[in-house]
Design an enzyme around this catalytic site. Structure first.
Site, mmCIF file in Angstrom:
data_model
loop_
_atom_site.group_PDB
_atom_site.id
_atom_site.type_symbol
_atom_site.label_atom_id
_atom_site.label_comp_id
_atom_site.label_asym_id
_atom_site.label_seq_id
_atom_site.Cartn_x
_atom_site.Cartn_y
_atom_site.Cartn_z
ATOM 1 N N SER A 23 -16.144 -63.308 -35.933
ATOM 2 C CA SER A 23 -15.937 -63.973 -37.227
ATOM 3 C C SER A 23 -16.730 -65.278 -37.329
ATOM 4 O O SER A 23 -16.701 -65.944 -38.364
ATOM 5 C CB SER A 23 -14.448 -64.258 -37.468
ATOM 6 O OG SER A 23 -13.915 -65.024 -36.407
ATOM 7 N N THR A 156 -9.327 -64.704 -85.996
ATOM 8 C CA THR A 156 -8.467 -63.770 -85.257
ATOM 9 C C THR A 156 -9.130 -62.411 -85.475
ATOM 10 O O THR A 156 -9.719 -62.172 -86.543
ATOM 11 C CB THR A 156 -7.014 -63.736 -85.782
ATOM 12 O OG1 THR A 156 -7.026 -63.341 -87.148
ATOM 13 C CG2 THR A 156 -6.351 -65.104 -85.660
ATOM 14 N N HIS A 157 -9.047 -61.544 -84.485
ATOM 15 C CA HIS A 157 -9.722 -60.236 -84.551
ATOM 16 C C HIS A 157 -11.216 -60.395 -84.815
ATOM 17 O O HIS A 157 -11.835 -59.520 -85.428
ATOM 18 C CB HIS A 157 -9.108 -59.328 -85.633
ATOM 19 C CG HIS A 157 -7.619 -59.300 -85.622
ATOM 20 N ND1 HIS A 157 -6.889 -58.438 -84.843
ATOM 21 C CD2 HIS A 157 -6.704 -60.063 -86.281
ATOM 22 C CE1 HIS A 157 -5.596 -58.647 -85.028
ATOM 23 N NE2 HIS A 157 -5.452 -59.639 -85.885
ATOM 24 N N SER A 278 -37.341 -66.585 -72.755
ATOM 25 C CA SER A 278 -37.660 -65.188 -72.479
ATOM 26 C C SER A 278 -39.100 -65.097 -71.978
ATOM 27 O O SER A 278 -39.970 -65.832 -72.434
ATOM 28 C CB SER A 278 -37.511 -64.370 -73.760
ATOM 29 O OG SER A 278 -38.297 -63.197 -73.694
ATOM 30 N N LYS A 284 -37.389 -67.203 -78.054
ATOM 31 C CA LYS A 284 -36.010 -67.143 -77.557
ATOM 32 C C LYS A 284 -35.541 -68.437 -76.876
ATOM 33 O O LYS A 284 -36.296 -69.077 -76.163
ATOM 34 C CB LYS A 284 -35.849 -65.996 -76.531
ATOM 35 C CG LYS A 284 -36.001 -64.613 -77.071
ATOM 36 C CD LYS A 284 -34.933 -64.200 -78.077
ATOM 37 C CE LYS A 284 -33.539 -64.087 -77.505
ATOM 38 N NZ LYS A 284 -33.410 -62.944 -76.602
ATOM 39 N N ASN A 286 -32.079 -68.883 -74.744
ATOM 40 C CA ASN A 286 -30.929 -68.069 -74.345
ATOM 41 C C ASN A 286 -29.829 -68.877 -73.666
ATOM 42 O O ASN A 286 -30.114 -69.796 -72.901
ATOM 43 C CB ASN A 286 -31.389 -66.962 -73.378
ATOM 44 C CG ASN A 286 -32.319 -65.979 -74.051
ATOM 45 O OD1 ASN A 286 -32.212 -65.749 -75.258
ATOM 46 N ND2 ASN A 286 -33.239 -65.416 -73.280
ATOM 47 N N GLU A 291 -23.546 -67.047 -70.016
ATOM 48 C CA GLU A 291 -23.460 -65.626 -69.632
ATOM 49 C C GLU A 291 -23.175 -65.483 -68.141
ATOM 50 O O GLU A 291 -22.406 -64.615 -67.725
ATOM 51 C CB GLU A 291 -24.753 -64.907 -70.007
ATOM 52 C CG GLU A 291 -24.889 -64.753 -71.514
ATOM 53 C CD GLU A 291 -26.280 -64.318 -71.939
ATOM 54 O OE1 GLU A 291 -26.386 -63.671 -72.974
ATOM 55 O OE2 GLU A 291 -27.257 -64.628 -71.238
ATOM 56 N N TYR A 318 0.788 -61.084 -36.834
ATOM 57 C CA TYR A 318 -0.659 -61.186 -37.048
ATOM 58 C C TYR A 318 -1.337 -59.838 -36.820
ATOM 59 O O TYR A 318 -0.972 -59.086 -35.907
ATOM 60 C CB TYR A 318 -1.277 -62.221 -36.088
ATOM 61 C CG TYR A 318 -2.803 -62.285 -36.201
ATOM 62 C CD1 TYR A 318 -3.409 -63.073 -37.172
ATOM 63 C CD2 TYR A 318 -3.603 -61.525 -35.364
ATOM 64 C CE1 TYR A 318 -4.791 -63.106 -37.289
ATOM 65 C CE2 TYR A 318 -4.994 -61.559 -35.484
ATOM 66 C CZ TYR A 318 -5.577 -62.351 -36.453
ATOM 67 O OH TYR A 318 -6.937 -62.378 -36.574
ATOM 68 N N GLN A 323 -8.471 -61.543 -40.443
ATOM 69 C CA GLN A 323 -9.747 -62.235 -40.273
ATOM 70 C C GLN A 323 -10.593 -62.172 -41.550
ATOM 71 O O GLN A 323 -11.443 -63.032 -41.789
ATOM 72 C CB GLN A 323 -10.515 -61.613 -39.100
ATOM 73 C CG GLN A 323 -11.872 -62.219 -38.855
ATOM 74 C CD GLN A 323 -12.446 -61.798 -37.518
ATOM 75 O OE1 GLN A 323 -11.933 -62.188 -36.485
ATOM 76 N NE2 GLN A 323 -13.490 -60.987 -37.535
ATOM 77 N N LYS A 326 -11.227 -65.224 -44.286
ATOM 78 C CA LYS A 326 -12.261 -66.261 -44.368
ATOM 79 C C LYS A 326 -13.291 -65.939 -45.451
ATOM 80 O O LYS A 326 -13.695 -66.813 -46.214
ATOM 81 C CB LYS A 326 -12.984 -66.415 -43.021
ATOM 82 C CG LYS A 326 -12.527 -67.606 -42.207
ATOM 83 C CD LYS A 326 -11.150 -67.478 -41.661
ATOM 84 C CE LYS A 326 -11.125 -66.479 -40.510
ATOM 85 N NZ LYS A 326 -9.733 -66.233 -40.049
HETATM 86 N N1 ARG Z 1 -11.059 -64.692 -35.568
HETATM 87 C C1 ARG Z 1 -9.655 -64.453 -35.719
HETATM 88 C C2 ARG Z 1 -9.256 -64.591 -37.163
HETATM 89 O O1 ARG Z 1 -9.968 -65.151 -37.903
HETATM 90 C C3 ARG Z 1 -8.889 -65.428 -34.912
HETATM 91 C C4 ARG Z 1 -7.651 -64.884 -34.336
HETATM 92 C C5 ARG Z 1 -7.919 -63.747 -33.451
HETATM 93 N N2 ARG Z 1 -6.789 -63.519 -32.651
HETATM 94 C C6 ARG Z 1 -6.630 -62.403 -31.940
HETATM 95 N N3 ARG Z 1 -5.611 -62.346 -31.203
HETATM 96 N N4 ARG Z 1 -7.456 -61.424 -32.038
HETATM 97 O O2 ARG Z 1 -8.211 -64.115 -37.581
#
Ligand code: ARG
Length: 479
Positions: A23, A156-157, A278, A284, A286, A291, A318, A323, A326
């Site tokens: 990770s 409205t609409h 454009s 143009k 824009n 957008e 857990y 993971q 993140k």
């Molecule tokens: N990289 C893991 C995460 O972001 C950290 C925890 C991993 N723990 C484990 N026991 N595998 O969740």
């Protein structure tokens, strides 16, 4: 390879698998939070008598060094074979304090560590998001201030309905954003508990003072159930929802203003600073900025739904699925902060075309409701008044004019009760707007009141922040 769990394994990891499950490329964003959490943990271990004070100091100093050299660490990451940011920090610590680094993880798991890091990191982002939302609201209030009595068609609409003021329209978005700020604040308040000390899932076996750890990391209290603490990601789901909704709000503003700036409406002019051209059509100009805001909201919703799907069905406590949080965080929150900043820039770079707005607000029979209301004031029941105003609208359509411009004879025929009233005045856009003089109405006087109330609220908020800053400075001096 640097692993935190090698002992039980006789064989080597498959290199491709090891790379894939890492990770580090994402959670390196949590480096500062990880170091902060580790410093608090080192202190807790000293207080619990697990580390000697001088060991704690050496660890903390080395962690501070890693923090200082974070940029350098960052550049090393490309080659780092660490699995995640926690392994990276431990490896870096080992390079500085040798075997002592191996003591820091006593009684701690990466699961309570990452849960804590995530809260620390998210909290910082949410504080920034809240500030940026305030900046955007201030820009919209300024726009409302400059256009508090400018009439534009209200829809409205997508059909012309009743005139409103451009100021009132801008303040509608201020209301939405103020609810967004409330949601950000609610999330910060609800996530104000510290998971550190929960261990892998059952609580740590060392006598650390979790109240003190929580205080050291700026949380109101420690979490109250270790299983929940390591598997709870509600705060991230809430933040992703709030960010999606912010994005949806920006998308709606974008949609309104794309139309307002079209040749057909022509109410709004974008400055050259925020428009694009454009490659083929020289004429143009824009509204790509709007957008893009509208387009990006789809991705924000995707981050929320994707993450909820990840959470669904996770067994306690857990699981490595977590993971994925993140990437959800990094794709779901910082881009919205940037979008709010860009939206502020866009708001500061539009100008209402007053002549076009006024002309449009006077057309399309948007004063027909007021004609019915005038009849009501002479004693006619509203349903009947509505019906009869409708016949006047039809006559106006046949004559190809606005209601008040119908020949006097026609009006005298259809609405004799109103004979003697100056309909040109009574049905003028100014009179129609001024009548909406209730709390929350579009009357220019009410819009100005709202503008003043918002400005006052921002002045008070910023003054309170300044005062808190001064207090912090004084405390720093005392220390
Ligand atoms: N990289 C893991 C995460 O972001 C950290 C925890 C991993 N723990 C484990 N026991 N595998 O969740």
């Amino acid at each position: 390879m640097t692993k935190l769990w090698g002992g039980r394994f006789a064989g080597e990891s498959d290199p491709r698998f090891f790379e894939w499950q890492k990770s580090l490329p994402h959670d390196v964003a949590l480096l500062a939070a990880d170091i902060t959490g580790s410093m608090a943990w080192a202190k807790a271990l000293v207080d619990a008598g697990v580390l000697k004070p001088n060991e704690g100091r050496r660890i903390t100093d080395a962690l501070a060094e890693i923090f200082e050299e974070a940029d350098e660490v960052d550049s090393k990451l490309v080659d780092s074979d660490a699995e995640d940011v926690h392994s990276l920090v431990e490896t870096e610590l080992g390079r500085r304090v040798g075997d002592l680094a191996k003591r820091l993880h006593t009684g701690r798991s990466r699961t309570d560590q990452v849960a804590t890091d995530l809260k620390l990191f998210l909290r910082e982002l949410l504080v920034v998001l809240d500030e940026r939302l305030r900046d955007l609201m201030i820009a919209l209030v300024d726009l409302a201030d400059a256009n508090s009595d400018l009439a534009i068609p209200g829809y409205t609409h997508m059909q012309r309905a009743q005139p409103i003021t451009a100021g009132h329209h801008a303040l509608a978005y201020v209301q939405m954003l103020s609810r967004d700020r409330d949601r950000v604040g609610d999330t910060i308040a609800r996530m104000d508990s510290c998971p550190l000390g929960s261990g892998a899932l059952a609580g740590t076996a060392f006598p650390v003072d979790r109240e003190e750890i929580a205080r050291d990391l700026g949380f109101a209290m420690p979490t109250r159930n270790s299983l929940d603490a390591v598997s709870d990601r509600d705060h991230l789901a809430e933040a992703l929802f709030t960010c999606s909704l912010i994005s949806v709000h920006l998308s709606r503003l974008a949609e309104d203003w794309i139309f307002f700036s079209s040749h057909e409406a022509g109410f709004l002019e974008l400055s050259d600073a925020i428009a694009t051209g454009s490659s083929l059509m020289p004429q143009k100009k824009n509204p790509d900025g709007f957008e893009l805001l509208r387009g990006k909201s789809g991705r924000a919703i995707g981050e929320l739904t994707g993450f909820l799907a990840t959470l669904k069905g996770l067994p306690m406590a857990y699981d490595r699925d977590l993971q994925e949080d993140k990437q959800a965080l990094l794709l779901g929150v910082p881009p919205i902060i940037e979008q709010v900043e860009i939206a502020t820039l866009l708001v500061r770079n539009v100008r209402y075309r007053a002549d076009r707005c006024r002309a449009a607000a006077e057309q399309g029979g948007m004063n027909a409701t007021d004609l019915a209301d005038l009849l009501v004031k002479t004693g006619v029941a509203f349903r009947t008044a509505h019906e009869r105003a409708g016949t006047v609208v039809r006559a106006a359509l046949e004559h190809g004019c606005e209601i008040q411009a119908l020949p006097r004879g026609v009006l005298a025929d259809l609405v004799p009760e109103l004979d003697g009233l100056d309909l040109t005045h009574e049905l003028s856009v100014e009179a129609v707007l001024a009548r909406r003089d209730v709390i929350g109405g579009t009357a220019p006087s009410r819009v100005r009141e709202e503008v003043d109330a918002w400005k006052q609220a921002f002045v008070e908020e910023l003054e309170a922040l300044d005062a808190a800053d001064d207090l912090d400075d004084d405390e720093d001096k005392v220390l």
